[in-house]
Structures are given as C-alpha cells and as structure tokens.
Motif scaffolding. Structure first.
Motif, PDB file in Angstrom:
ATOM      1  N   VAL A  94      -1.464 -39.213  36.978  1.00  0.00           N
ATOM      2  CA  VAL A  94      -1.078 -37.825  37.246  1.00  0.00           C
ATOM      3  C   VAL A  94       0.200 -37.786  38.082  1.00  0.00           C
ATOM      4  N   GLY A  95       0.401 -38.817  38.915  1.00  0.00           N
ATOM      5  CA  GLY A  95       1.610 -38.890  39.734  1.00  0.00           C
ATOM      6  C   GLY A  95       2.887 -39.025  38.918  1.00  0.00           C
ATOM      7  N   LEU A  96       2.775 -39.365  37.644  1.00  0.00           N
ATOM      8  CA  LEU A  96       3.954 -39.440  36.784  1.00  0.00           C
ATOM      9  C   LEU A  96       4.568 -38.065  36.536  1.00  0.00           C
ATOM     10  N   VAL A  97       3.786 -37.009  36.673  1.00  0.00           N
ATOM     11  CA  VAL A  97       4.300 -35.647  36.529  1.00  0.00           C
ATOM     12  C   VAL A  97       5.026 -35.304  37.834  1.00  0.00           C
ATOM     13  N   PRO A  98       6.336 -35.071  37.760  1.00  0.00           N
ATOM     14  CA  PRO A  98       7.111 -34.851  38.984  1.00  0.00           C
ATOM     15  C   PRO A  98       6.550 -33.733  39.868  1.00  0.00           C
ATOM     16  N   VAL A  99       6.461 -33.973  41.137  1.00  0.00           N
ATOM     17  CA  VAL A  99       6.053 -33.088  42.226  1.00  0.00           C
ATOM     18  C   VAL A  99       4.639 -32.531  42.059  1.00  0.00           C
ATOM     19  N   ILE A 100       4.376 -31.809  40.989  1.00  0.00           N
ATOM     20  CA  ILE A 100       3.066 -31.185  40.799  1.00  0.00           C
ATOM     21  C   ILE A 100       1.963 -32.238  40.709  1.00  0.00           C
ATOM     22  N   GLY A 101       2.228 -33.339  40.022  1.00  0.00           N
ATOM     23  CA  GLY A 101       1.242 -34.405  39.918  1.00  0.00           C
ATOM     24  C   GLY A 101       0.894 -34.981  41.278  1.00  0.00           C
ATOM     25  N   ASP A 102       1.908 -35.142  42.132  1.00  0.00           N
ATOM     26  CA  ASP A 102       1.665 -35.675  43.473  1.00  0.00           C
ATOM     27  C   ASP A 102       0.894 -34.679  44.340  1.00  0.00           C
ATOM     28  N   ILE A 103       1.144 -33.415  44.161  1.00  0.00           N
ATOM     29  CA  ILE A 103       0.399 -32.389  44.906  1.00  0.00           C
ATOM     30  C   ILE A 103      -1.075 -32.395  44.475  1.00  0.00           C
ATOM     31  N   ILE A 104      -1.310 -32.519  43.186  1.00  0.00           N
ATOM     32  CA  ILE A 104      -2.682 -32.555  42.670  1.00  0.00           C
ATOM     33  C   ILE A 104      -3.429 -33.763  43.209  1.00  0.00           C
ATOM     34  N   THR A 105      -2.791 -34.947  43.169  1.00  0.00           N
ATOM     35  CA  THR A 105      -3.479 -36.148  43.651  1.00  0.00           C
ATOM     36  C   THR A 105      -3.641 -36.122  45.172  1.00  0.00           C
ATOM     37  N   ALA A 106      -2.730 -35.454  45.884  1.00  0.00           N
ATOM     38  CA  ALA A 106      -2.894 -35.302  47.336  1.00  0.00           C
ATOM     39  C   ALA A 106      -4.124 -34.438  47.630  1.00  0.00           C
ATOM     40  N   ALA A 107      -4.323 -33.397  46.851  1.00  0.00           N
ATOM     41  CA  ALA A 107      -5.498 -32.543  47.032  1.00  0.00           C
ATOM     42  C   ALA A 107      -6.775 -33.330  46.735  1.00  0.00           C
ATOM     43  N   MET A 108      -6.744 -34.147  45.691  1.00  0.00           N
ATOM     44  CA  MET A 108      -7.915 -34.950  45.360  1.00  0.00           C
ATOM     45  C   MET A 108      -8.183 -35.992  46.448  1.00  0.00           C
ATOM     46  N   GLY A 109      -7.137 -36.599  46.980  1.00  0.00           N
ATOM     47  CA  GLY A 109      -7.282 -37.560  48.060  1.00  0.00           C
ATOM     48  C   GLY A 109      -7.786 -36.920  49.342  1.00  0.00           C
ATOM     49  N   SER A 110      -7.417 -35.665  49.548  1.00  0.00           N
ATOM     50  CA  SER A 110      -7.868 -34.941  50.737  1.00  0.00           C
ATOM     51  C   SER A 110      -9.379 -34.729  50.730  1.00  0.00           C
ATOM     52  N   TYR A 111      -9.981 -34.793  49.561  1.00  0.00           N
ATOM     53  CA  TYR A 111     -11.433 -34.686  49.464  1.00  0.00           C
ATOM     54  C   TYR A 111     -12.101 -35.800  50.273  1.00  0.00           C
ATOM     55  N   LEU A 112     -11.540 -37.008  50.225  1.00  0.00           N
ATOM     56  CA  LEU A 112     -12.091 -38.125  51.006  1.00  0.00           C
ATOM     57  C   LEU A 112     -12.032 -37.815  52.497  1.00  0.00           C
ATOM     58  N   VAL A 113     -10.940 -37.196  52.925  1.00  0.00           N
ATOM     59  CA  VAL A 113     -10.791 -36.836  54.341  1.00  0.00           C
ATOM     60  C   VAL A 113     -11.805 -35.761  54.716  1.00  0.00           C
ATOM     61  N   TRP A 114     -12.023 -34.809  53.829  1.00  0.00           N
ATOM     62  CA  TRP A 114     -12.999 -33.744  54.095  1.00  0.00           C
ATOM     63  C   TRP A 114     -14.397 -34.336  54.252  1.00  0.00           C
ATOM     64  N   GLU A 115     -14.741 -35.259  53.360  1.00  0.00           N
ATOM     65  CA  GLU A 115     -16.042 -35.920  53.469  1.00  0.00           C
ATOM     66  C   GLU A 115     -16.117 -36.739  54.761  1.00  0.00           C
ATOM     67  N   ALA A 116     -15.024 -37.391  55.135  1.00  0.00           N
ATOM     68  CA  ALA A 116     -14.996 -38.172  56.377  1.00  0.00           C
ATOM     69  C   ALA A 116     -15.208 -37.264  57.588  1.00  0.00           C
ATOM     70  N   ARG A 117     -14.634 -36.075  57.544  1.00  0.00           N
ATOM     71  CA  ARG A 117     -14.839 -35.105  58.630  1.00  0.00           C
ATOM     72  C   ARG A 117     -16.304 -34.727  58.725  1.00  0.00           C
ATOM     73  N   ASN A 118     -16.949 -34.531  57.595  1.00  0.00           N
ATOM     74  CA  ASN A 118     -18.373 -34.183  57.580  1.00  0.00           C
ATOM     75  C   ASN A 118     -19.243 -35.310  58.122  1.00  0.00           C
ATOM     76  N   LEU A 119     -18.751 -36.544  58.032  1.00  0.00           N
ATOM     77  CA  LEU A 119     -19.491 -37.689  58.569  1.00  0.00           C
ATOM     78  C   LEU A 119     -19.287 -37.854  60.073  1.00  0.00           C
ATOM     79  N   GLY A 120     -18.338 -37.121  60.622  1.00  0.00           N
ATOM     80  CA  GLY A 120     -18.103 -37.197  62.057  1.00  0.00           C
ATOM     81  C   GLY A 120     -17.081 -38.235  62.484  1.00  0.00           C
TER      82      GLY A 120
END
Length: 129
Positions: free
Chosen positions: A44-70
C-alpha cells in the motif's frame, strides 16, 4: 492464509490481535523471486502519500492496543515516533519504498509490546514457531 482476530480485552487476546496485525502489515506475502517476506505496509505504501497515511493509521492500531494494555506513555510515544519516521521517509518516492521493505516499524512496535506483556502478563507468552 487465515487471520484470526480474537475479540476479548484480556492480554492474551490483545497479544493475538497485534501479532495478527503485524503479520498482515509486515510479513503476509513473499516478495516474488526471493524468500523475503513483505506485507501491506510495503504494498500500500507504493501509492504516493495516501498509501503511507493508510498504513500509518493501521500501524497506529498497535499503539492503541498497547495503550489499552497500560504501556507507559514514553513507550507509546516511542512507538508513534517509529510510525512517524516510517510515514515521513515512506512518502519519499523510491527511497521510501525501499525504506518500507527494510525498516518494519510495526515489527519493532510489536517487539516493544511483547516485552511488556512478557514482563507484566507472563501467562500470555507463547513459544514462537
């Protein structure tokens, strides 16, 4: 390939969800002609700018789950910094695409979460295959 996303809020379910998301983002398919594994972050990162924004949002899910774990806030900021670096460099044409293949911010973030879980919730530890 089947991905199982458990729905519970217990640490074991969270661990399985973030491991599955990291697999999708970083290691879900083999780069043709090699044995090197890539994932949606690279594709998805091959799509200029928008692809990187999408994958950043998906990666942020891991951070959200990490926040829920404390996880401590400084670790969450560190994880977001990795995603920010991946997004910033990833949006540079050609160089960013190569960087996405090598850097793997989501794998690094998963490692941070696993260390926390292994220390604070050892019952979630599984033997890696």
């Amino acid at each position: 390939m089947r991905f199982d996303f458990p729905t519970g809020n217990d640490p074991q379910s969270v661990r399985r969800r973030i491991e599955a998301m990291e697999m999708i983002l970083e290691r879900s398919m083999v780069l043709p002609g090699t044995n090197y594994r890539i994932g949606l972050d690279t594709i998805v990162g091959l799509v200029p700018v928008i692809g990187d924004i999408i994958t950043a949002a998906m990666g942020s899910y891991l951070v959200w789950e990490a926040r829920n774990l404390g996880l401590p806030k400084w670790k969450l900021w560190h994880m977001m910094g990795r995603i920010g670096l991946d997004t910033a460099v990833g949006s540079v044409p050609v160089v960013g695409d190569a960087f996405d293949i090598v850097y793997r911010s989501n794998s690094r973030n998963l490692k941070t979460v696993k260390k926390h879980l292994d220390k604070h919730h050892p019952e979630t530890k599984v033997i890696d295959q």
